[in-house]
Design an enzyme around this catalytic site. Structure first.
Site, PDB file in Angstrom:
ATOM      1  N   THR A   1      -8.168   0.169  -3.249  1.00  9.94           N
ATOM      2  CA  THR A   1      -8.713  -0.258  -1.967  1.00  9.94           C
ATOM      3  C   THR A   1      -9.633   0.803  -1.376  1.00  9.94           C
ATOM      4  O   THR A   1      -9.859   1.847  -1.980  1.00  9.94           O
ATOM      5  CB  THR A   1      -7.554  -0.616  -1.012  1.00  9.94           C
ATOM      6  OG1 THR A   1      -8.080  -1.186   0.180  1.00  9.94           O
ATOM      7  CG2 THR A   1      -6.720   0.616  -0.671  1.00  9.94           C
TER       8      THR A   1
ATOM      9  N   LYS B   1      -1.263  -0.856  -3.867  1.00 13.23           N
ATOM     10  CA  LYS B   1      -2.581  -0.545  -3.299  1.00 13.23           C
ATOM     11  C   LYS B   1      -2.725   0.970  -3.128  1.00 13.23           C
ATOM     12  O   LYS B   1      -1.868   1.630  -2.539  1.00 13.23           O
ATOM     13  CB  LYS B   1      -2.771  -1.227  -1.947  1.00 13.23           C
ATOM     14  CG  LYS B   1      -3.045  -2.712  -2.046  1.00 13.23           C
ATOM     15  CD  LYS B   1      -3.274  -3.325  -0.679  1.00 13.23           C
ATOM     16  CE  LYS B   1      -4.656  -3.056  -0.160  1.00 13.23           C
ATOM     17  NZ  LYS B   1      -4.909  -3.794   1.116  1.00 13.23           N
TER      18      LYS B   1
ATOM     19  N   GLU C   1       0.807  -1.219   0.000  1.00 20.23           N
ATOM     20  CA  GLU C   1       0.000   0.000   0.000  1.00 20.23           C
ATOM     21  C   GLU C   1       0.843   1.274   0.000  1.00 20.23           C
ATOM     22  O   GLU C   1       1.847   1.386   0.701  1.00 20.23           O
ATOM     23  CB  GLU C   1      -0.921   0.001   1.233  1.00 20.23           C
ATOM     24  CG  GLU C   1      -1.995   1.061   1.182  1.00 20.23           C
ATOM     25  CD  GLU C   1      -3.323   0.552   1.703  1.00 20.23           C
ATOM     26  OE1 GLU C   1      -4.223   1.376   1.853  1.00 20.23           O
ATOM     27  OE2 GLU C   1      -3.460  -0.659   1.948  1.00 20.23           O
TER      28      GLU C   1
END
Length: 317
Positions: A156, A132, A96
């Protein structure tokens, strides 16, 4: 009869929603996905101690600036964890981008390219990694650019239909609609406190997205995420992918009742509607109180856990 985890694998690619290396080794998922909250939790495990030390030493060697060292250590730790996980799964690892960049397209692109560069320097090919990014308008635009540059993305914190439409139209590789967090909002804000799987608002959201993607011929992968119980998972058997926490993987493994397929592409296609523009995206998303609140809350929580990770690293620099 095989257990429900094995049955689910016949219809759906199973992804581990954890940074716990031992859990990943046990449940043998195809892919694994992490986020700042999971990474923060994972750093408490003994297996991560060498990675933390490695990240700190690497950061110190890159710069004399403590501020820069903190950023470098955080990036390196995310990649080091992903590298370790990539040794245990045959597919992809999701890493992420800092949630504090969720409204900055250029900074998100730069961070994604840096993470991919660190992976490639560590011998992990970009084809093994998904970046992400929060499903803000700015995040979706960043993902659109990254996809064109050969960096595939996992969008996400996805709660609204407009987010899903914009992601597909941007050509992102994969989306992660949050089933459990959607249900949480409805439990907290309506008179209904329990939901049967078929009536669960999170389940219904993913089914709608899955059906629309297939109906209009979009290739973006739908990966249901953030589950609260195995009933939600069972109701989405057949979804492209499902990312599942170790405790729910264990429950599925302990259940041997038949698991029928719930979602399936019927092969029928319809013409695509005009693309969603920024004004349409922002208005449609704004009209969904649940999605508006949960996206903002999710970004804040991931940012808070990122700061906690940094505090842990700062104490070692």
């Amino acid at each position: 009869m095989s257990n429900q985890l094995e049955q689910l694998r016949q219809y759906t690619t199973v992804v581990a929603d954890t940074g716990d290396i031992e859990a990943i080794a046990r449940y043998r998922p195809v892919d694994a996905t992490t986020n700042p909250s999971l990474l923060l939790k994972a750093t408490e495990l003994p297996a991560y101690a060498p990675l933390i030390d490695e990240a700190v030493q690497w950061a110190k060697a890159q710069s004399g600036s403590r501020e820069r060292q903190l950023v470098d250590a955080g990036d390196y730790l995310s990649v080091a964890a992903g590298r370790k996980i990539s040794e245990l799964v045959p597919g992809r690892v999701s890493t992420e981008v800092d949630a504090r960049l969720s409204f900055n397209t250029d900074a998100t692109i730069a961070k994604a390219e840096r993470l991919i560069g660190l992976y490639e320097a560590a011998g992990v090919k970009r084809e093994r990694i998904l970046i992400k990014i929060a499903s803000t308008w700015e995040g979706i635009r960043a993902a659109e650019t990254l996809e064109r540059r050969g960096i595939q993305c996992n969008l996400t914190l996805l709660f609204s239909f407009e987010q899903a439409v914009a992601c597909a139209e941007a050509g992102v590789y994969l989306i992660s609609p949050f089933v459990g967090r959607i249900m949480d909002w409805y439990v907290a804000n309506t008179a209904t406190k329990t939901y049967a799987p078929e009536e669960d608002p999170g389940v219904k959201s993913v089914r709608r997205i899955y059906g629309w993607y297939k109906q209009h011929g979009f290739d973006t992968v739908v990966m249901g995420a953030s589950f609260r119980n195995i009933g939600q998972i069972q109701a989405l058997a057949g979804c492209d992918r499902l990312t599942i926490s170790p405790d729910l993987l264990e429950k599925l493994e302990a259940t041997s009742e038949p698991l029928p397929r719930a979602l399936q592409d019927d092969g029928k296609r319809e013409a695509r509607v005009p693309a969603l523009n920024e004004a349409g995206f922002r208005w449609g998303h704004n009209e969904d109180a649940m999605a508006t609140e949960k996206l903002a809350d999710g970004i804040r929580k991931f940012a808070a856990d990122q700061r906690k990770l940094e505090a842990m690293l700062a104490a070692r620099l």
